[in-house]
Design a protein around this motif. Structure first.
Motif, PDB file in Angstrom:
ATOM      1  N   ALA A   1      17.565  30.106 121.995  1.00 18.25           N
ATOM      2  CA  ALA A   1      16.736  31.119 121.334  1.00 18.25           C
ATOM      3  C   ALA A   1      17.597  32.337 121.052  1.00 18.25           C
ATOM      4  CB  ALA A   1      15.544  31.507 122.200  1.00 18.25           C
ATOM      5  N   VAL A   2      17.151  33.148 120.108  1.00 18.29           N
ATOM      6  CA  VAL A   2      17.811  34.415 119.797  1.00 18.29           C
ATOM      7  C   VAL A   2      16.736  35.431 119.448  1.00 18.29           C
ATOM      8  CG1 VAL A   2      18.097  33.791 117.361  1.00 18.29           C
ATOM      9  CG2 VAL A   2      19.587  35.534 118.383  1.00 18.29           C
ATOM     10  N   ASP A   3      16.955  36.654 119.823  1.00 17.25           N
ATOM     11  CA  ASP A   3      16.084  37.757 119.428  1.00 17.25           C
ATOM     12  C   ASP A   3      16.969  38.987 119.271  1.00 17.25           C
ATOM     13  OD1 ASP A   3      13.849  39.197 118.735  1.00 17.25           O
ATOM     14  OD2 ASP A   3      12.659  38.573 120.469  1.00 17.25           O
ATOM     15  N   TYR A   4      16.416  40.055 118.735  1.00 22.35           N
ATOM     16  CA  TYR A   4      17.232  41.200 118.356  1.00 22.35           C
ATOM     17  C   TYR A   4      16.653  42.499 118.889  1.00 22.35           C
ATOM     18  CZ  TYR A   4      19.162  37.807 115.092  1.00 22.35           C
ATOM     19  OH  TYR A   4      19.756  36.687 114.559  1.00 22.35           O
ATOM     20  N   MET A   5      17.568  43.397 119.272  1.00 26.76           N
ATOM     21  CA  MET A   5      17.174  44.769 119.532  1.00 26.76           C
ATOM     22  C   MET A   5      16.916  45.436 118.187  1.00 26.76           C
ATOM     23  SD  MET A   5      17.388  44.808 122.823  1.00 26.76           S
ATOM     24  CE  MET A   5      17.304  46.550 123.267  1.00 26.76           C
TER      25      MET A   5
ATOM     26  N   SER B   1      21.324  44.353 117.307  1.00 23.86           N
ATOM     27  CA  SER B   1      22.161  43.645 118.282  1.00 23.86           C
ATOM     28  C   SER B   1      21.463  42.365 118.734  1.00 23.86           C
ATOM     29  CB  SER B   1      22.435  44.525 119.503  1.00 23.86           C
ATOM     30  OG  SER B   1      23.202  45.656 119.153  1.00 23.86           O
ATOM     31  N   PRO B   2      22.140  41.213 118.596  1.00 24.14           N
ATOM     32  CA  PRO B   2      21.495  39.954 118.989  1.00 24.14           C
ATOM     33  C   PRO B   2      21.656  39.659 120.475  1.00 24.14           C
ATOM     34  CG  PRO B   2      23.634  39.494 118.019  1.00 24.14           C
ATOM     35  CD  PRO B   2      23.464  40.990 117.965  1.00 24.14           C
ATOM     36  N   ILE B   3      20.654  39.016 121.043  1.00 26.23           N
ATOM     37  CA  ILE B   3      20.764  38.405 122.379  1.00 26.23           C
ATOM     38  C   ILE B   3      20.544  36.912 122.177  1.00 26.23           C
ATOM     39  CG2 ILE B   3      19.817  38.237 124.705  1.00 26.23           C
ATOM     40  CD1 ILE B   3      18.952  41.120 124.508  1.00 26.23           C
ATOM     41  N   LYS B   4      21.610  36.147 122.387  1.00 23.26           N
ATOM     42  CA  LYS B   4      21.548  34.704 122.203  1.00 23.26           C
ATOM     43  C   LYS B   4      21.632  34.020 123.564  1.00 23.26           C
ATOM     44  CE  LYS B   4      23.560  34.439 117.557  1.00 23.26           C
ATOM     45  NZ  LYS B   4      24.629  33.826 116.722  1.00 23.26           N
ATOM     46  N   LEU B   5      20.883  32.936 123.710  1.00 24.40           N
ATOM     47  CA  LEU B   5      20.882  32.191 124.970  1.00 24.40           C
ATOM     48  C   LEU B   5      20.787  30.695 124.690  1.00 24.40           C
ATOM     49  CD1 LEU B   5      20.694  31.918 128.068  1.00 24.40           C
ATOM     50  CD2 LEU B   5      18.223  32.322 127.861  1.00 24.40           C
TER      51      LEU B   5
ATOM     52  N   PHE C   1      25.000  33.138 127.558  1.00 22.91           N
ATOM     53  CA  PHE C   1      24.629  34.181 126.602  1.00 22.91           C
ATOM     54  C   PHE C   1      25.718  34.406 125.552  1.00 22.91           C
ATOM     55  CE2 PHE C   1      21.826  34.992 130.156  1.00 22.91           C
ATOM     56  CZ  PHE C   1      20.653  35.414 129.569  1.00 22.91           C
ATOM     57  N   ALA C   2      26.561  33.400 125.310  1.00 23.91           N
ATOM     58  CA  ALA C   2      27.603  33.508 124.289  1.00 23.91           C
ATOM     59  C   ALA C   2      26.979  33.815 122.929  1.00 23.91           C
ATOM     60  CB  ALA C   2      28.397  32.203 124.211  1.00 23.91           C
ATOM     61  N   GLY C   3      27.603  34.725 122.182  1.00 22.63           N
ATOM     62  CA  GLY C   3      27.063  35.131 120.885  1.00 22.63           C
ATOM     63  C   GLY C   3      26.239  36.396 120.948  1.00 22.63           C
ATOM     64  N   THR C   4      26.017  36.920 122.164  1.00 25.79           N
ATOM     65  CA  THR C   4      25.310  38.190 122.320  1.00 25.79           C
ATOM     66  C   THR C   4      26.192  39.324 121.793  1.00 25.79           C
ATOM     67  OG1 THR C   4      23.996  37.429 124.191  1.00 25.79           O
ATOM     68  CG2 THR C   4      24.379  39.787 124.043  1.00 25.79           C
ATOM     69  N   GLY C   5      25.594  40.369 121.247  1.00 26.23           N
ATOM     70  CA  GLY C   5      26.320  41.457 120.590  1.00 26.23           C
ATOM     71  C   GLY C   5      27.204  42.252 121.532  1.00 26.23           C
TER      72      GLY C   5
ATOM     73  N   THR D   1      16.326  46.621 127.085  1.00 28.80           N
ATOM     74  CA  THR D   1      17.087  45.375 126.942  1.00 28.80           C
ATOM     75  C   THR D   1      16.578  44.315 127.901  1.00 28.80           C
ATOM     76  OG1 THR D   1      18.998  46.764 126.370  1.00 28.80           O
ATOM     77  CG2 THR D   1      19.425  44.436 126.825  1.00 28.80           C
ATOM     78  N   SER D   2      16.172  44.723 129.088  1.00 24.22           N
ATOM     79  CA  SER D   2      15.625  43.765 130.059  1.00 24.22           C
ATOM     80  C   SER D   2      14.408  43.044 129.471  1.00 24.22           C
ATOM     81  CB  SER D   2      15.217  44.491 131.345  1.00 24.22           C
ATOM     82  OG  SER D   2      14.246  45.495 131.068  1.00 24.22           O
ATOM     83  N   GLN D   3      13.597  43.780 128.718  1.00 26.09           N
ATOM     84  CA  GLN D   3      12.417  43.176 128.090  1.00 26.09           C
ATOM     85  C   GLN D   3      12.824  42.133 127.052  1.00 26.09           C
ATOM     86  OE1 GLN D   3       9.232  43.603 128.751  1.00 26.09           O
ATOM     87  NE2 GLN D   3       8.780  45.668 129.408  1.00 26.09           N
ATOM     88  N   ARG D   4      13.901  42.456 126.297  1.00 30.40           N
ATOM     89  CA  ARG D   4      14.321  41.506 125.272  1.00 30.40           C
ATOM     90  C   ARG D   4      14.959  40.269 125.889  1.00 30.40           C
ATOM     91  NH1 ARG D   4      12.195  43.053 123.195  1.00 30.40           N
ATOM     92  NH2 ARG D   4      12.753  44.678 121.735  1.00 30.40           N
TER      93      ARG D   4
END
Length: 510
Positions: free
Chosen positions: A186-190, A194-198, A213-217, A282-285
């Protein structure tokens, strides 16, 4: 919390005595953000430390560039207030008030544009309350050891963690079977993009998983950087939510998990990076991304809506002004799931706090609460609807500095399985302006509504207001599909229960 305790235990190894208490809040030493101060007390058996009891509390102000110590535009750690790496708060039973005053009040004011804490008396009293809470914990542990013996207590401590580990392993095996052995991603954005990928890779045979979490901003020039401890906390929280068994939250949940966080990303920032938003935004995202991987539920509001206001301080080169700092987080909507509707106006995930009662709020602070209501229609539509956010409208009765640190003002809380996204939040400054401009000849005033964006601060004058419209929760399933929401037979479902509630009831009735 466990990261902080382990770090401090290693620093003070062989140096602590009975009656010592350690204090820390620095992100590089297991902290989350600076307002969260951790107090750690060792429990002795003879001359050996057998346990540590720790408490972490958010302090309403610890200095920095703005009242409330939650500045929306901090760029460096020192701008967010007092940073305590490792200090003795109590030495052999003596409270070190002089040293903690230096740390909270004097040292932050040495930086340009910064003040020490604006609530020193509150800080000292809260720290003493944390010390007392730790001592209560030690007394309870000592009673257990006295009643059952140290070996029995240690046995159950280990087994509580082993049971949590087994529960997580069983969960991972079930999830792997449900997704037919495929990786979860999954991925979501701030809101800054800034992406958070997992990607979660599950070893079904052993019940283990890699959270990559590779690919996170990269680290950001702002304050939404999150220390690694925040990501670990989000993971353990989500795993505990996904487990159906009623188990205590403990570190055993992470034993089957290999967490991989890219260095120099905003989930693993440098030691001087600003982090105050990482713990509350960020913890929420991160939580949203983990739950999205598991397809557990639609997104909740994904935000803490951090509102601070106040004035005063001891800024370098200026006259010291006695003031105050106030801080609150504001509820929103929770996400819907496969057999439930979202909840309206509720604190979700990291906003696990209770807001100050309206009557107390108006009595203690120079404010008028004009509206605090549900924001109708802000939840995502679907087979199961998402919860609605809230509207909080505050008028200020004296000039104050007002700051808002929030998210989900750009990217909507997502829906799942065909459910619609929820409405974004919005922060409005109702500003008093003279008609036709601010010239001397203008006599009449009008209210002008100004969008403050997600992160901003303003000097608001008497009679001006802030209106915080919080996000809703995402919907689940296609609109029009028959609802499968559970009908709870027990009307007290989800009420406060358990041993703590039983003790509280006993205390209240005796």
């Amino acid at each position: 919390m466990s990261t902080c305790v382990r770090t401090q235990a290693e620093i003070w190894k062989g140096k602590l005595k009975r009656g010592d208490v350690v204090v820390s809040n620095h992100p590089e030493f297991g902290g989350t953000h600076l307002p969260d101060i951790t107090v750690i007390t060792p429990a002795f058996s003879g001359e050996e430390i057998t346990f540590y009891v720790a408490s972490r509390a958010h302090h309403a102000d610890i200095g920095g560039i703005l009242p409330g110590s939650m500045p929306p535009y901090s760029r460096e750690l020192y701008q967010e207030g007092a940073a305590i790496k490792s200090e003795k708060l109590v030495s052999e039973g003596q409270f070190n008030e002089k040293r903690i005053t230096e740390l909270l009040y004097d040292e932050p004011a040495q930086y340009p544009g910064c003040s020490g804490t604006r609530c020193l008396a509150d800080n000292l009293n809260d720290l003493k309350a944390q010390i007392a809470a730790n001592q209560k914990g030690i007394n309870l542990i000592s009673t257990l050891i006295s009643d059952y013996g140290e070996e029995v207590v240690q046995f159950y401590m280990r087994n509580i963690q082993d049971n949590a580990e087994l529960s997580v392993r069983n969960l991972l095996k079930d999830v792997s079977k449900r997704f037919e052995g495929q990786d979860l991603s999954a991925v979501d954005y701030m809101d800054d993009g800034s992406p958070i990928k997992l990607r979660i890779t599950i070893d079904a045979e052993n019940g283990e998983a890699i959270f990559d979490f590779a690919g996170t901003g990269p680290e950001v020039y702002g304050n939404t950087n999150a220390p690694e401890a925040v990501t670990y906390s989000a993971i353990i929280y989500c795993l505990r939510c996904l487990i159906s068994e009623d188990i205590p939250l403990n570190q055993g949940c992470l034993k089957p998990i290999d967490v991989r966080i890219p260095p120099k990303s905003f989930l693993s920032p440098s030691d001087k990076a600003a982090v105050v938003g990482g713990n509350v935004l960020t913890s929420q995202r991160v939580t949203d991304v983990i739950l999205k991987c598991f397809e557990a539920c639609a997104a909740s509001q994904g935000d803490c809506n951090n509102l601070t206001f106040g004035f005063g301080g001891n800024l370098s080169g200026q006259t010291e002004t006695k003031g105050f700092g106030y801080y609150e987080t504001i509820a929103g909507g929770s996400g819907a799931g496969p057999d439930w509707d979202g909840t309206n106006g509720v604190h979700t995930h990291m906003t696990n706090t209770r807001i100050t009662d309206a009557e107390v709020f108006e009595r203690r602070y120079p404010v008028l609460l004009r509206e605090f209501s549900l924001r109708e229609g802000s939840g995502g539509k679907g087979q199961h609807r998402g919860g609605d956010g809230v509207v909080r409208d505050i008028e200020f009765l004296i000039p104050v500095q007002v700051s808002i640190l929030s998210e989900r003002r750009v990217y909507h809380p997502y829906g799942l399985e065909g459910g619609e996204d929820a409405a974004c939040g919005q922060n409005i400054w109702v500003r008093k302006v003279q008609k036709g401009g601010r010239g001397e000849d203008a006599e009449e005033w009008e209210d002008r509504h100004i969008n403050m964006g997600g992160k901003n601060t303003a000097s608001m004058q008497k009679g001006e207001r802030i209106i915080v419209n919080t996000p809703g929760g995402g919907g689940w399933g296609k609109v029009g599909d028959e609802s499968k929401a559970r009908k709870e037979k027990d009307p007290q479902h989800a009420w406060r229960k358990g041993s703590l509630a039983a003790r509280a009831t006993t205390q209240e009735t005796n």
